[in-house]
Design an enzyme around this catalytic site. Structure first.
Site, PDB file in Angstrom:
ATOM      1  N   LYS A  38       0.911  -1.147   0.000  1.00 32.48           N
ATOM      2  CA  LYS A  38       0.000   0.000   0.000  1.00 32.48           C
ATOM      3  C   LYS A  38       0.952   1.199   0.000  1.00 32.48           C
ATOM      4  O   LYS A  38       1.402   1.655   1.065  1.00 32.48           O
ATOM      5  CB  LYS A  38      -0.876  -0.031   1.269  1.00 32.48           C
ATOM      6  CG  LYS A  38      -1.721   1.216   1.494  1.00 32.48           C
ATOM      7  CD  LYS A  38      -3.032   1.184   0.751  1.00 32.48           C
ATOM      8  CE  LYS A  38      -3.767   2.505   0.887  1.00 32.48           C
ATOM      9  NZ  LYS A  38      -5.048   2.524   0.173  1.00 32.48           N
ATOM     10  N   GLY A 117      -3.893   0.705  -4.656  1.00 36.99           N
ATOM     11  CA  GLY A 117      -3.745   2.131  -4.942  1.00 36.99           C
ATOM     12  C   GLY A 117      -4.286   3.009  -3.830  1.00 36.99           C
ATOM     13  O   GLY A 117      -4.546   2.554  -2.710  1.00 36.99           O
TER      14      GLY A 117
HETATM   15  N1  LIG Z   1     -17.883  -7.122  -0.080  1.00 43.83           N
HETATM   16  C1  LIG Z   1     -17.917  -6.508   1.089  1.00 43.83           C
HETATM   17  N2  LIG Z   1     -18.643  -7.007   2.119  1.00 43.83           N
HETATM   18  C2  LIG Z   1     -18.690  -6.387   3.308  1.00 43.83           C
HETATM   19  N3  LIG Z   1     -18.031  -5.250   3.600  1.00 43.83           N
HETATM   20  C3  LIG Z   1     -17.280  -4.705   2.611  1.00 43.83           C
HETATM   21  C4  LIG Z   1     -17.192  -5.304   1.311  1.00 43.83           C
HETATM   22  N4  LIG Z   1     -16.377  -4.533   0.562  1.00 43.83           N
HETATM   23  C5  LIG Z   1     -15.974  -3.527   1.331  1.00 43.83           C
HETATM   24  N5  LIG Z   1     -16.511  -3.615   2.559  1.00 43.83           N
HETATM   25  C6  LIG Z   1     -16.324  -2.652   3.677  1.00 43.83           C
HETATM   26  O1  LIG Z   1     -16.454  -1.339   3.124  1.00 43.83           O
HETATM   27  C7  LIG Z   1     -15.444  -0.473   3.631  1.00 43.83           C
HETATM   28  C8  LIG Z   1     -14.602   0.053   2.481  1.00 43.83           C
HETATM   29  O2  LIG Z   1     -13.900  -1.027   1.880  1.00 43.83           O
HETATM   30  P1  LIG Z   1     -12.344  -0.934   1.584  1.00 43.83           P
HETATM   31  O3  LIG Z   1     -11.619  -0.410   2.791  1.00 43.83           O
HETATM   32  O4  LIG Z   1     -11.877  -2.238   1.048  1.00 43.83           O
HETATM   33  O5  LIG Z   1     -12.359   0.194   0.450  1.00 43.83           O
HETATM   34  P2  LIG Z   1     -11.123   0.927  -0.242  1.00 43.83           P
HETATM   35  O6  LIG Z   1     -11.492   1.138  -1.668  1.00 43.83           O
HETATM   36  O7  LIG Z   1      -9.895   0.162   0.033  1.00 43.83           O
HETATM   37  O8  LIG Z   1     -11.062   2.332   0.513  1.00 43.83           O
HETATM   38  P3  LIG Z   1      -9.818   3.360   0.634  1.00 43.83           P
HETATM   39  O9  LIG Z   1      -9.920   4.250  -0.579  1.00 43.83           O
HETATM   40  O10 LIG Z   1     -10.097   4.066   1.908  1.00 43.83           O
HETATM   41  O11 LIG Z   1      -8.540   2.575   0.659  1.00 43.83           O
HETATM   42  C9  LIG Z   1     -14.644  -1.299   4.658  1.00 43.83           C
HETATM   43  O12 LIG Z   1     -15.167  -1.073   5.924  1.00 43.83           O
HETATM   44  C10 LIG Z   1     -14.901  -2.727   4.221  1.00 43.83           C
HETATM   45  O13 LIG Z   1     -14.808  -3.619   5.300  1.00 43.83           O
HETATM   46 MG   LIG Z   2      -8.183   0.721   1.087  1.00 44.32          MG
END
Ligand SMILES: Nc1ncnc2c1ncn2[C@@H]1O[C@H](COP(=O)(O)OP(=O)(O)OP(=O)(O)O)[C@@H](O)[C@H]1O
Ligand SMILES: [Mg+2]
Length: 236
Positions: A38, A117
């Site tokens: 990351k 990303g």
């Molecule tokens: N398929 C899913 N089922 C349940 N919860 C999910 C799912 N996908 C994402 N989440 C929840 O939604 C939130 C956002 O997901 P995630 O952190 O993976 O997004 P991200 O794109 O990595 O965000 P960031 O831009 O902050 O890095 C988290 O709390 C995650 O646990």
């Molecule tokens: Mg993330």
């Protein structure tokens, strides 16, 4: 082209971390020596006096690697802001040389890398340097994570147009149900339209995982879910 994938998204919060961790766990299940990264994280918290990214900790646990956090996540900011905004607030800039050096180290150590990303493709990391430029420099094919909900066609097509303009290689799209209760017709038709208008493979759909807790990773379960939902369409 490096071996691995760069996981980008149509926006922040679409599920890049979950998908990156799931793919890393799947690599492990398939016997690959996988590393995770990351490169830049904001909104980090202090643990025992050290700034730590929740995303980086999750990725490390999902992959089961022994790499140092410093290398997995070389750039960290406490404020939950866009990276260059957080850097400016701290009277600094993002040390891109440090990011590239950490990537080179991980690239040497592992056969396969999963890199998450920051936000989307056009998040700035420096003057005239965006996440898309970082992907180009890393030489990894990218996977676009998007929402299944209304609005995703516009966001996904914009992301893909921007990637094509920069001649980035796109391996596929993963549709992630990050929140509960998306209408089945919306989901199905969005998937069909995305495939039709992009010509890029939809690698699979990740369902809403009830009770999913990033701080409590079950690598085996995550690997099985991704094997089931994405496994047959992804090259590793
Ligand atoms: N398929 C899913 N089922 C349940 N919860 C999910 C799912 N996908 C994402 N989440 C929840 O939604 C939130 C956002 O997901 P995630 O952190 O993976 O997004 P991200 O794109 O990595 O965000 P960031 O831009 O902050 O890095 C988290 O709390 C995650 O646990
Ligand atoms: Mg993330």
């Amino acid at each position: 082209m490096g071996k691995g994938y760069f996981i980008t998204g149509t926006d922040t919060g679409v599920g890049k971390t979950l998908v990156a961790g799931g793919l890393a766990a799947l690599c492990g299940k398939r016997g690959l020596d996988v590393g995770v990264m990351k490169p830049v994280a904001t909104g980090c918290g202090y643990v025992d006096g050290t700034l730590v990214s929740e995303d980086a900790v999750f990725l490390k646990n999902a992959a089961g690697t022994a790499d140092e956090y410093e290398i997995i996540n070389p750039i960290r900011f406490e404020q939950p802001l866009a990276p260059t905004a957080a850097a400016r607030l701290n009277n600094t800039t993002i040390d891109l040389a440090k990011v590239h050096a950490a990537y080179a180290t991980l690239h040497k150590r592992h056969n396969f890398l999963i890199v998450e990303g920051v936000g989307g493709l056009l998040v700035p990391l420096g003057d005239r340097y965006f996440v898309a430029d970082l992907i180009g420099d890393m030489g990894l094919p990218l996977i676009v994570v998007c929402r299944p909900t209304l609005g995703t066609i516009n966001h996904t097509l914009l992301t893909i147009a921007s990637a094509c303009e920069r001649k980035l290689k796109i391996a596929g799209i993963i549709i992630n149900e990050s929140s509960v209760g998306c209408n089945e017709t919306v989901k199905r038709t969005n998937r069909e339209e995305l495939a039709r208008f992009t010509g890029i493979p939809v690698l699979g759909d990740v369902p809403f995982l009830k009770g999913f807790d990033m701080q409590n990773v079950d690598r085996g379960l995550l690997a099985n879910i991704f094997s089931d939902k994405i496994g047959k369409n992804i090259i590793m």
